[in-house]
Design an enzyme around this catalytic site. Structure first.
Site, short mmCIF file in Angstrom:
data_model
loop_
_atom_site.label_atom_id
_atom_site.label_comp_id
_atom_site.label_asym_id
_atom_site.label_seq_id
_atom_site.Cartn_x
_atom_site.Cartn_y
_atom_site.Cartn_z
CB SER A 141 -44.41 1.96 34.19
OG SER A 141 -43.39 2.92 34.32
CE LYS A 182 -39.90 1.71 33.89
NZ LYS A 182 -40.60 2.92 34.38
CB SER A 207 -43.31 5.01 36.65
OG SER A 207 -44.48 4.79 35.93
N1 GLN Z 1 -48.93 5.53 35.80
C1 GLN Z 1 -48.62 6.74 35.10
C2 GLN Z 1 -48.96 6.57 33.64
O1 GLN Z 1 -49.52 5.61 33.32
C3 GLN Z 1 -47.20 7.09 35.31
C4 GLN Z 1 -46.28 6.37 34.45
C5 GLN Z 1 -44.87 6.72 34.67
O2 GLN Z 1 -44.52 7.44 35.61
N2 GLN Z 1 -44.04 6.28 33.74
O3 GLN Z 1 -48.66 7.39 32.83
#
Ligand code: GLN
Length: 487
Positions: A156, A81, A180
């Site tokens: 994400s 990532k 994410s």
């Molecule tokens: N979708 C969640 C957010 O927008 C989680 C993001 C994540 O785990 N980095 O914060």
């Protein structure tokens, strides 16, 4: 042959490379070729590290030819990532503000992967600074779901999930602050693991919400994720929140089965509005577990309703502090100005995207004098109640089973103009981060439209072993991991 290689698990590839049945260069070329073929449609990668990967692959082959000691992932490709640092490779966090930033050092997980012999094929797209659930917040482009390119891959870590789902890498690393890793894994029909907070060093991962962030494995099979966690887990003096307790071998207990295992079903997660396809898949999974000898117990996690609100106050507060460092002076993008204040404002104003700005503003507000106690302070108290809900539940059960997401992957554009709807897609994954426990998603079916569905397993702190054996038993009793998208 290439077609066979890209469908192999990391475990199979590692064995074949070690026994010289395949060379790492051959394997790496197969995945790089696959990237050239399908990534223009999927857009999982911000950067493809072709030369770097081929050089690493050659080094692995040389080591094997000389009969030297080889690592457990020797010669095996992996996607990383793009919020994790690999020395000398560009790291963008999918933000304009870091668009041309070259990493000056390796993250601890990268050092461990290098020692294990892994080959880095590319940096995977994400929502800017890991803020989002669909990769639509990437400053560069939206990644697509390999099962249907009109749908989101989740986020994400959508690039990592899509890369593994589309067979452009057998393994990937993601980060998980509120889901994410697990939500995109669920969207793309793969396995994704968020380890216990403190299990994996965060050193060299871009900080979003430091009390919640955790790096974890993504792969096609449960065994591959256990193998990858074996490599990256462990205490690190460079991360003061990493915890100094021994790392078990996650593969050694994976085949132990679930006979007599007590699985909790939280009533707050099986609500009326749950998507019909998701519910049907979960019901079938429960039957599979019953046939394998597991027992089900209804449990309650009474503070679940507050999780999304508490999470967004805490993560935005921490993000507003963490992202203060991007000032146009120390890192990346700098707007041309005549005075310092203008330079800060313009660099941040032009460098950050809309969602990142929204969160910095929300977080700054929640931390400001007069609101701190009512918002941030209160959220921390409710966070403790959420944690206690799990402690009580785990007195009765060994594992908790829930859906990973309320719906299968939605269409690109469907929720991007409504942040609240987007925030609600994390409703089942967020509590796990707040409670600092381990969680994973694994495939458990498809919607009627052919989009993957995932189920989530949650375990006690540092009990990833029980989580892996529970996941493995189900995976082996089903065939979802043998399905591949026709992209
Ligand atoms: N979708 C969640 C957010 O927008 C989680 C993001 C994540 O785990 N980095 O914060």
């Amino acid at each position: 042959m290439n077609n066979d290689i890209i469908k192999m698990t990391a475990t199979e590839l590692a064995a074949k490379i070690k026994s010289k049945e395949l060379s790492s260069v051959e394997v790496t070329k197969a995945f790089l070729g696959r990237i050239k073929e399908v990534d223009p449609k999927i857009k999982a990668y911000v950067s493809v590290c072709e030369d770097y990967a081929l050089k690493q692959a050659q080094q692995s082959d040389d080591k094997i030819a000389k009969g030297e000691n080889v690592g457990v992932l020797e010669g095996v490709p992996i996607a990383i990532k793009d919020n994790i640092l690999i020395k000398d490779i560009r790291m963008t966090a999918s933000s304009k503000i870091l668009e041309n930033y070259i990493a000056p050092y390796d993250a601890t997980v990268i050092t461990k992967l290098k020692d294990a012999g892994a080959v880095f094929v590319g940096k995977a797209n994400l929502d800017e600074f890991a803020m989002g659930s669909s990769t639509e917040n990437s400053a560069f482009f939206t990644t697509r779901n390999p099962w249907n390119t009109e749908h989101i891959p989740g986020g994400s870590s959508g690039g990592s999930a899509s890369a593994v789902g589309a067979m452009t890498a057998p393994l990937a690393l993601g980060t998980d602050t509120g889901g994410s890793i697990r939500q995109p894994a669920s969207c793309c029909g793969i396995v994704g693991v968020k380890p216990t907070y403190g299990r994996v060093s965060r050193f060299g991962a871009v900080a979003f919400a430091s009390s919640l962030d955790q790096i974890g494995p993504m792969s096609k099979t449960v065994e591959d994720s256990a193998l990858l966690l074996n490599v990256i887990a462990g205490h690190d003096t460079k991360d003061s929140t990493s915890i100094n307790i021994g790392v078990p071998n996650y593969l050694s207990t994976i085949k132990d089965g679930v006979k007599g295992l007590k699985i909790g079903l939280p009533k707050e997660y099986f609500i009326d509005g749950l998507d019909a396809d998701v519910k049907a898949s979960l019901d079938k999974a429960i039957e599979v577990y019953k046939n394998l000898g597991a027992e089900f117990v209804e449990i309650s996690l009474p503070h679940t309703d507050y999780a999304v609100a508490v999470y967004y106050i805490i993560c935005c507060s921490e993000a507003s502090a963490n992202l203060a460092r991007y000032d146009g002076v120390r890192y990346g993008f700098r707007a041309e100005c005549n005075n310092l204040l203008d330079e800060y404002q313009k660099s941040r104003g032009q460098g950050f995207g809309a969602e990142v700005k929204r969160r910095i503003m929300l977080g700054t507000y929640a931390l400001s004098a007069g609101y701190y106690d009512a918002l941030y302070g209160k959220s921390q108290k409710v966070r403790t109640l959420i944690k206690q809900d799990f402690e009580k539940a785990f007195e009765k059960v060994d594992i908790i089973l829930t859906p990973s997401a309320p719906t299968p992957a939605f269409k690109i554009g469907e929720k991007s103009s409504d942040p609240l709807q987007m925030y609600l897609s994390d409703i089942f994954t967020i509590s796990c981060n707040l409670a600092a426990i381990p969680g994973m998603s694994l495939p458990c079916g498809f919607s009627q439209k052919g989009i993957p569905i995932g189920m989530q397993l949650l375990a006690k702190p540092f009990d990833e072993q029980t989580m892996f054996k529970t996941a493995y038993a189900y995976e082996q009793a089903t065939a979802w991991h043998k399905e591949f998208p026709k992209i």
